[in-house]
Scaffold this active site. Structure first.
Site, short mmCIF file in Angstrom:
data_model
loop_
_atom_site.label_atom_id
_atom_site.label_comp_id
_atom_site.label_asym_id
_atom_site.label_seq_id
_atom_site.Cartn_x
_atom_site.Cartn_y
_atom_site.Cartn_z
N SER A 277 73.22 36.33 64.93
CA SER A 277 74.19 37.31 64.42
C SER A 277 73.93 37.59 62.94
O SER A 277 74.06 36.70 62.09
CB SER A 277 75.61 36.80 64.59
OG SER A 277 76.48 37.66 63.88
N HIS B 166 71.83 40.39 67.00
CA HIS B 166 73.24 40.64 67.31
C HIS B 166 73.91 41.29 66.10
O HIS B 166 73.91 40.74 64.99
CB HIS B 166 73.92 39.31 67.65
CG HIS B 166 75.33 39.45 68.13
ND1 HIS B 166 75.66 39.79 69.42
CD2 HIS B 166 76.51 39.31 67.48
CE1 HIS B 166 76.98 39.84 69.55
NE2 HIS B 166 77.52 39.56 68.38
N ASP C 25 77.42 42.90 64.59
CA ASP C 25 78.88 42.90 64.75
C ASP C 25 79.50 44.06 63.99
O ASP C 25 79.43 44.10 62.76
CB ASP C 25 79.44 41.58 64.23
CG ASP C 25 79.07 40.41 65.12
OD1 ASP C 25 79.45 40.44 66.30
OD2 ASP C 25 78.38 39.49 64.65
N MET D 135 82.89 45.96 63.01
CA MET D 135 84.34 45.70 62.93
C MET D 135 85.04 46.82 62.19
O MET D 135 84.54 47.30 61.16
CB MET D 135 84.58 44.40 62.18
CG MET D 135 83.86 43.22 62.80
SD MET D 135 84.11 41.76 61.80
CE MET D 135 83.15 40.56 62.73
N HIS E 83 77.64 44.65 69.16
CA HIS E 83 78.96 44.17 69.61
C HIS E 83 80.03 44.94 68.85
O HIS E 83 80.24 44.71 67.66
CB HIS E 83 79.02 42.65 69.32
CG HIS E 83 80.34 42.01 69.59
ND1 HIS E 83 80.65 40.76 69.13
CD2 HIS E 83 81.43 42.44 70.29
CE1 HIS E 83 81.88 40.43 69.51
NE2 HIS E 83 82.37 41.44 70.22
N MET F 230 83.67 45.79 67.79
CA MET F 230 85.05 45.32 67.70
C MET F 230 85.85 46.43 67.05
O MET F 230 86.32 46.31 65.92
CB MET F 230 85.09 44.02 66.88
CG MET F 230 84.55 42.82 67.65
SD MET F 230 83.97 41.50 66.59
CE MET F 230 82.29 42.05 66.31
N MET G 115 83.95 35.70 74.28
CA MET G 115 84.23 35.28 72.90
C MET G 115 84.72 33.83 72.92
O MET G 115 85.68 33.49 73.61
CB MET G 115 85.31 36.16 72.27
CG MET G 115 84.88 37.57 71.93
SD MET G 115 83.39 37.68 70.91
CE MET G 115 83.86 36.76 69.44
N ASP H 250 79.67 34.01 72.28
CA ASP H 250 79.67 34.39 70.86
C ASP H 250 80.81 33.70 70.12
O ASP H 250 81.98 33.93 70.44
CB ASP H 250 79.82 35.92 70.79
CG ASP H 250 79.72 36.48 69.39
OD1 ASP H 250 79.39 35.73 68.47
OD2 ASP H 250 79.97 37.70 69.23
C1 DX5 Z 1 82.74 37.17 65.43
C2 DX5 Z 1 81.41 37.78 65.75
C3 DX5 Z 1 80.32 36.81 65.91
C4 DX5 Z 1 80.00 36.00 64.69
C5 DX5 Z 1 79.45 34.70 65.19
O1 DX5 Z 1 83.71 38.14 65.52
O2 DX5 Z 1 81.50 38.51 66.97
O3 DX5 Z 1 79.12 37.43 66.40
O4 DX5 Z 1 79.09 36.60 63.82
O5 DX5 Z 1 79.28 33.88 64.10
P1 DX5 Z 1 79.25 32.29 64.21
O6 DX5 Z 1 78.09 31.93 65.09
O7 DX5 Z 1 79.09 31.88 62.81
O8 DX5 Z 1 80.57 31.86 64.84
ZN ZN Z 2 79.56 39.21 67.89
#
Ligand code: DX5
Ligand code: ZN
Length: 216
Positions: free
Chosen positions: A8, A33, A35, A37, A66, A68, A137, A175
């Site tokens: 990630s 990956h 993220d 948000m 991903h 969110m 998750m 994740d």
């Molecule tokens: C959280 C993200 C994850 C995050 C994981 O909302 O979706 O992908 O980056 O990070 P770690 O592995 O540090 O929990």
């Molecule tokens: Zn993620």
């Protein structure tokens, strides 16, 4: 199938993003990956299209995006144009999940659906055969570096059973809080793809950490 590793980038050094992308290119990792948000669905804002395009320019592996964000349908085409190969939306953000999944696939991307820790696996019963990926998750989404929620293991076992029963081709991705204390258990429970942020980028030898996760 040998499990896949999807580091990630949320935990990468954004001042040295190209360096961290090259590290993943040169490692045994399989995917990137990303993220995304929106500060509404989750209490944090990450990055958007300009950064994704920059990552796409340098990344030599699959972009596993991903989302969110609420009402993701508004942006599906833009994510495809920015370079997403796999686009995962949250179950909790879609009123018409079937339509959203078809939209993603019609643009040539693989479609994933993610479940928050409180969302049960059985809610996917009537869509599982349409999915390329389910993202479980194992933390509440929004931040890297959080503690793994052990109930994710039971959810993965239930999901694996559902996938086998329905002959779905969906991969299972996990994740949040993945590290060397839980990675093997997750793979044994049926997980196909491990996402890891803090565990990889916080280690002193990132390439070695990725190899160790891959070797399990
Ligand atoms: C959280 C993200 C994850 C995050 C994981 O909302 O979706 O992908 O980056 O990070 P770690 O592995 O540090 O929990
Ligand atoms: Zn993620």
């Amino acid at each position: 199938m040998k499990h896949l590793i999807s580091p990630s980038l949320l935990s990468a050094d954004f001042g040295n993003l190209q360096r961290d992308i090259e590290m993943i290119n040169n490692s045994e990792a399989d995917w990137f990956h990303l993220d995304i948000m929106d500060g509404i669905f989750v209490p944090n804002i990450s990055f958007g299209f300009p950064i994704i395009k920059h990552i796409k320019k340098h990344a030599k592996k699959t972009l596993d995006v991903h989302l969110m964000i609420i009402d993701p349908d508004r942006y599906i085409e833009q994510f495809q144009k920015a370079g997403a190969d796999i686009l995962t939306v949250h179950y909790e953000t879609c009123n018409h999940l079937h339509r959203t999944v078809q939209n993603i696939k019609s643009l040539g991307m693989k479609a994933g659906v993610s479940l928050n820790p409180h969302t049960p696996v059985h809610l996917l019963e009537d869509i599982i055969t349409d999915l390329d990926l389910v993202l479980i998750m194992s933390v509440n989404p929004g931040f890297g570096g959080q503690k793994f929620i052990p109930n994710a293991l039971d959810k993965i076992k239930k999901l694996k059973k559902l996938i086998i029963e329905t002959k779905s081709n969906a991969l299972i991705e996990v994740d949040g809080g993945v590290d060397n204390t839980n990675a093997k258990l997750l793979i044994d429970a049926g997980c196909d793809v491990l996402v890891a942020g803090n565990y990889i980028f916080g280690s002193s030898d990132q390439i070695k950490t990725i190899s160790e996760l891959k070797l399990l």
